[in-house]
Design an enzyme around this catalytic site. Structure first.
Site, PDB file in Angstrom:
ATOM      1  N   HIS A  64       0.838  -1.202   0.000  1.00  0.00           N
ATOM      2  CA  HIS A  64       0.000   0.000   0.000  1.00  0.00           C
ATOM      3  C   HIS A  64       0.873   1.252   0.000  1.00  0.00           C
ATOM      4  O   HIS A  64       1.805   1.380   0.796  1.00  0.00           O
ATOM      5  CB  HIS A  64      -0.896  -0.018   1.247  1.00  0.00           C
ATOM      6  CG  HIS A  64      -1.842   1.114   1.350  1.00  0.00           C
ATOM      7  ND1 HIS A  64      -1.987   1.862   2.506  1.00  0.00           N
ATOM      8  CD2 HIS A  64      -2.709   1.649   0.460  1.00  0.00           C
ATOM      9  CE1 HIS A  64      -2.909   2.789   2.322  1.00  0.00           C
ATOM     10  NE2 HIS A  64      -3.360   2.685   1.079  1.00  0.00           N
ATOM     11  N   GLU A  92       1.146  -0.778  -5.019  1.00  0.00           N
ATOM     12  CA  GLU A  92       0.038   0.163  -5.184  1.00  0.00           C
ATOM     13  C   GLU A  92       0.572   1.561  -4.955  1.00  0.00           C
ATOM     14  O   GLU A  92       1.320   1.813  -4.010  1.00  0.00           O
ATOM     15  CB  GLU A  92      -1.068  -0.153  -4.176  1.00  0.00           C
ATOM     16  CG  GLU A  92      -2.322   0.703  -4.332  1.00  0.00           C
ATOM     17  CD  GLU A  92      -2.344   1.941  -3.448  1.00  0.00           C
ATOM     18  OE1 GLU A  92      -3.249   2.773  -3.621  1.00  0.00           O
ATOM     19  OE2 GLU A  92      -1.441   2.105  -2.587  1.00  0.00           O
ATOM     20  N   ASP A  94      -0.315   6.089  -5.759  1.00  0.00           N
ATOM     21  CA  ASP A  94      -1.340   7.105  -5.996  1.00  0.00           C
ATOM     22  C   ASP A  94      -0.836   8.141  -6.993  1.00  0.00           C
ATOM     23  O   ASP A  94       0.342   8.527  -6.952  1.00  0.00           O
ATOM     24  CB  ASP A  94      -1.686   7.809  -4.685  1.00  0.00           C
ATOM     25  CG  ASP A  94      -2.084   6.829  -3.599  1.00  0.00           C
ATOM     26  OD1 ASP A  94      -3.246   6.381  -3.611  1.00  0.00           O
ATOM     27  OD2 ASP A  94      -1.226   6.497  -2.761  1.00  0.00           O
ATOM     28  N   HIS A 107      -0.317  10.833  -2.508  1.00  0.00           N
ATOM     29  CA  HIS A 107      -1.610  10.397  -1.992  1.00  0.00           C
ATOM     30  C   HIS A 107      -2.503  11.561  -1.596  1.00  0.00           C
ATOM     31  O   HIS A 107      -3.673  11.629  -1.966  1.00  0.00           O
ATOM     32  CB  HIS A 107      -1.429   9.472  -0.792  1.00  0.00           C
ATOM     33  CG  HIS A 107      -2.720   9.044  -0.170  1.00  0.00           C
ATOM     34  ND1 HIS A 107      -3.347   9.772   0.831  1.00  0.00           N
ATOM     35  CD2 HIS A 107      -3.526   7.991  -0.433  1.00  0.00           C
ATOM     36  CE1 HIS A 107      -4.478   9.172   1.157  1.00  0.00           C
ATOM     37  NE2 HIS A 107      -4.615   8.091   0.415  1.00  0.00           N
TER      38      HIS A 107
END
Length: 317
Positions: A64, A92, A94, A107
């Site tokens: 994450h 993952e 952003d 993010h």
């Protein structure tokens, strides 16, 4: 080194695929150049094959926000590198947008928490953002810069699988165009949070793998009616455990499940022991989206099957 062959036994797979050589902080301690654990998909067809559920699938972690640890800030390529030096992983990250329309990895809507700067990302030019330094989760400034989506896609080719989380102000078209430009369809799946968003991305690029939120029968039915081929779904089943029967239904359809253990479930593992990760996988979670990818990967390594049709996609460099 050549690709891992499916004849490898579980003990050898555990050593090769999940030799997590981290300290308790998640930082690598090496006496020589570290190994790198790759997942290498070379075509859309391989992506569909990899993500088609089979009973011999290899359980994985998804890091994450890239897998931040002390000294390694979130959404940084150096952080991605730290993770793959210890375990194969889905990464993952952003994507946000600068004032001058450069796609950057970030993010938050603001720069305050994760950099030594301040203000809204959308109000800063890329040159202004590039002058900043990233801050790790303990608030310590690092020497790392905010990367662009383009830089991440170039770095990741042949190494990792990405799931790309697109922030609200970013047009899907821009991200899909970047994936097309870098021929990243094989390894970059797009995260969507609704059927409408999934249909939009699918219309822009019908071959892309999509992370889609399917937490219950109602959401499953919506995606069955969406027109998006099942072979392109990766089912995010939420941040609380689903019943084994629900996971089994998705598996019968050939769909991988991602359980979001980030947050409360990771905290439970820290408090009660990492065996909890093993239990999630045994109950049907195929991918654990976690803030603790190194520890979670170490915990589930014993669940690697004796032989797997997925082994051909794993490499060690």
């Amino acid at each position: 080194m050549s690709k891992l062959k499916s004849v490898f036994r579980v003990s050898l797979l555990a050593i090769i695929l999940f030799s997590c050589n981290s300290s308790k902080t998640g930082k690598v301690v090496h006496s020589s150049k570290p190994a790198e654990y790759y997942i290498s998909l070379k075509s859309v067809e391989e992506a569909k094959s990899f993500y088609t559920w089979t009973s011999d699938r290899i359980p994985l972690v998804s890091a994450h926000r890239g897998g931040p640890y002390p000294g390694f800030p979130e959404n940084a390529i150096e952080t991605f590198q730290n993770v793959i030096e210890q375990t194969p992983s889905i990464i993952e990250f952003d994507v946000a947008l600068s004032k001058d329309s450069v796609l950057v990895l970030m993010h938050d809507n603001t720069l305050d928490r994760t950099t030594n700067g301040s203000g809204k990302v959308i109000d800063q030019t890329f040159d202004e953002i590039r002058k900043l330094r990233l801050v790790d989760n303990d608030g310590k400034e690092t020497g790392y810069q905010v990367p662009t989506l383009e830089e991440a896609l170039i770095w990741g080719k042949g190494k990792v699988l990405f799931t790309v989380d697109i922030k609200r102000e970013v047009p899907f078209e821009m991200v899909v165009d970047a994936i097309k430009k870098h021929k990243a369809e094989a390894y970059a799946a797009v995260i969507t949070y609704s059927v409408d968003a999934a249909k939009k991305v699918h219309s822009l690029h019908p071959d892309l793998m999509l992370s889609v939120t399917i937490r219950n029968e109602e959401e499953l039915k919506r995606f069955e009616d969406s027109g998006i081929p099942i072979e392109q779904w990766i089912a995010f089943t939420g941040t609380s455990e689903r019943p084994s029967e629900f996971n089994s239904k998705l598996h019968e359809m050939g769909v991988f499940t991602i359980l979001g253990v980030l947050g409360n479930l990771d905290k439970s593992a820290m408090a009660n022991g990492d065996q909890i990760y093993v239990d999630f996988v045994r109950k049907g979670a195929d991918i654990l989206a976690t803030d603790r990818p190194i520890e979670a990967a170490e915990a589930i390594k014993a669940l690697i099957p004796k032989e797997s049709s997925k082994n051909k996609y794993f490499e060690i460099k």
